[in-house]
Design a protein around this motif. Sequence first.
Motif, PDB file in Angstrom:
ATOM      1  N   ALA A   6     -27.975 -51.949 -23.298  1.00 57.16           N
ATOM      2  CA  ALA A   6     -26.999 -52.387 -24.256  1.00 57.16           C
ATOM      3  C   ALA A   6     -25.362 -51.134 -24.097  1.00 57.16           C
ATOM      4  N   VAL A   7     -26.133 -49.987 -23.437  1.00 58.82           N
ATOM      5  CA  VAL A   7     -24.417 -49.354 -23.187  1.00 58.82           C
ATOM      6  C   VAL A   7     -23.501 -49.457 -22.378  1.00 58.82           C
ATOM      7  N   VAL A   8     -22.739 -49.440 -22.821  1.00 58.36           N
ATOM      8  CA  VAL A   8     -21.816 -50.499 -21.382  1.00 58.36           C
ATOM      9  C   VAL A   8     -20.118 -49.160 -21.051  1.00 58.36           C
ATOM     10  N   ASP A   9     -20.207 -49.445 -19.860  1.00 59.78           N
ATOM     11  CA  ASP A   9     -19.027 -48.378 -19.359  1.00 59.78           C
ATOM     12  C   ASP A   9     -17.966 -48.454 -19.272  1.00 59.78           C
ATOM     13  N   ILE A  10     -17.249 -47.174 -20.111  1.00 59.79           N
ATOM     14  CA  ILE A  10     -15.705 -47.520 -20.821  1.00 59.79           C
ATOM     15  C   ILE A  10     -14.639 -46.869 -19.860  1.00 59.79           C
ATOM     16  N   LEU A  11     -15.193 -45.826 -19.808  1.00 59.14           N
ATOM     17  CA  LEU A  11     -14.423 -45.187 -18.274  1.00 59.14           C
ATOM     18  C   LEU A  11     -15.609 -44.143 -17.196  1.00 59.14           C
ATOM     19  N   SER A  12     -15.227 -44.493 -16.157  1.00 62.53           N
ATOM     20  CA  SER A  12     -16.200 -43.732 -15.189  1.00 62.53           C
ATOM     21  C   SER A  12     -15.364 -43.045 -14.161  1.00 62.53           C
ATOM     22  N   ALA A  13     -15.735 -41.962 -13.760  1.00 63.67           N
ATOM     23  CA  ALA A  13     -14.661 -40.965 -12.899  1.00 63.67           C
ATOM     24  C   ALA A  13     -15.909 -41.043 -11.699  1.00 63.67           C
ATOM     25  N   ILE A  14     -14.967 -40.063 -10.421  1.00 63.91           N
ATOM     26  CA  ILE A  14     -15.191 -39.326  -9.518  1.00 63.91           C
ATOM     27  C   ILE A  14     -14.902 -38.027  -9.234  1.00 63.91           C
ATOM     28  N   ALA A  15     -15.945 -38.173  -8.984  1.00 63.03           N
ATOM     29  CA  ALA A  15     -15.338 -36.504  -8.298  1.00 63.03           C
ATOM     30  C   ALA A  15     -14.610 -36.084  -7.150  1.00 63.03           C
ATOM     31  N   LEU A  16     -14.245 -35.244  -7.721  1.00 63.13           N
ATOM     32  CA  LEU A  16     -13.344 -34.982  -5.799  1.00 63.13           C
ATOM     33  C   LEU A  16     -14.446 -33.360  -5.511  1.00 63.13           C
ATOM     34  N   GLU A  17     -14.345 -33.514  -3.525  1.00 62.45           N
ATOM     35  CA  GLU A  17     -15.278 -32.727  -3.038  1.00 62.45           C
ATOM     36  C   GLU A  17     -15.541 -31.181  -3.250  1.00 62.45           C
ATOM     37  N   SER A  18     -14.103 -30.898  -3.783  1.00 60.58           N
ATOM     38  CA  SER A  18     -13.650 -29.380  -4.230  1.00 60.58           C
ATOM     39  C   SER A  18     -14.527 -29.111  -5.915  1.00 60.58           C
ATOM     40  N   THR A  19     -15.332 -30.172  -6.428  1.00 62.37           N
ATOM     41  CA  THR A  19     -15.545 -29.334  -7.328  1.00 62.37           C
ATOM     42  C   THR A  19     -17.381 -28.922  -7.004  1.00 62.37           C
ATOM     43  N   MET A  20     -17.506 -29.549  -5.797  1.00 61.99           N
ATOM     44  CA  MET A  20     -18.916 -28.698  -5.125  1.00 61.99           C
ATOM     45  C   MET A  20     -18.358 -27.072  -4.532  1.00 61.99           C
ATOM     46  N   LYS A  21     -17.812 -26.439  -4.822  1.00 63.85           N
ATOM     47  CA  LYS A  21     -17.443 -25.330  -4.468  1.00 63.85           C
ATOM     48  C   LYS A  21     -18.029 -24.584  -5.088  1.00 63.85           C
ATOM     49  N   ARG A  22     -19.443 -24.108  -5.277  1.00 63.37           N
ATOM     50  CA  ARG A  22     -20.244 -22.756  -6.233  1.00 63.37           C
ATOM     51  C   ARG A  22     -21.644 -23.348  -5.705  1.00 63.37           C
ATOM     52  N   ARG A  23     -22.335 -22.472  -6.108  1.00 58.87           N
ATOM     53  CA  ARG A  23     -23.736 -22.284  -5.423  1.00 58.87           C
ATOM     54  C   ARG A  23     -24.865 -23.038  -6.535  1.00 58.87           C
ATOM     55  N   ASN A  24     -26.179 -24.068  -5.720  1.00 61.28           N
ATOM     56  CA  ASN A  24     -26.901 -24.166  -6.571  1.00 61.28           C
ATOM     57  C   ASN A  24     -27.882 -23.239  -7.839  1.00 61.28           C
TER      58      ASN A  24
END
Length: 96
Positions: free
Chosen positions: A19-37
Motif C-alpha cells: 500500500a506504500v505509494v511512490d510520491i517522488l523518485s530520482a535517478i542517481a548520476l553516475e558521478s555519485t559512484m566516484k567512491r570506493r565500495n
Amino acid sequence: MPFSMLDEWYFNMRFRDEAVVDILSAIALESTMKRRNDPRSGNDAVRKLVADGVPQVVAWGYERPGGGRGFGYMGGHFHKNWQNDNARNLVLNAIE
C-alpha cells in the motif's frame, strides 16, 4: 514537475506493505559512484542500479488500514535544499 538538487538518499528501499505509494523518485548520476565500495558508500549492486538508471524512491506515502496516513522523505540532508521551492512544497503539502 521534475526538479533536481544535490541530496543524499538510500538505494533499493524495500517496503513491507504494497500500500506504500511512490510520491517522488530520482535517478542517481553516475558521478555519485566516484567512491570506493564499502557497506555505507556503495557496492556492486548499487553501482549496477545507477548504471542502469533505475529510479529510486525518495518520498512515499502510506494510508493505514485502520485510518491515518504516513509520509516518508529521505531529503533534507543539506540545509540549502530547503530553499528549493519544489522540495519544500513537497514536504509542506505532505504535512498539510
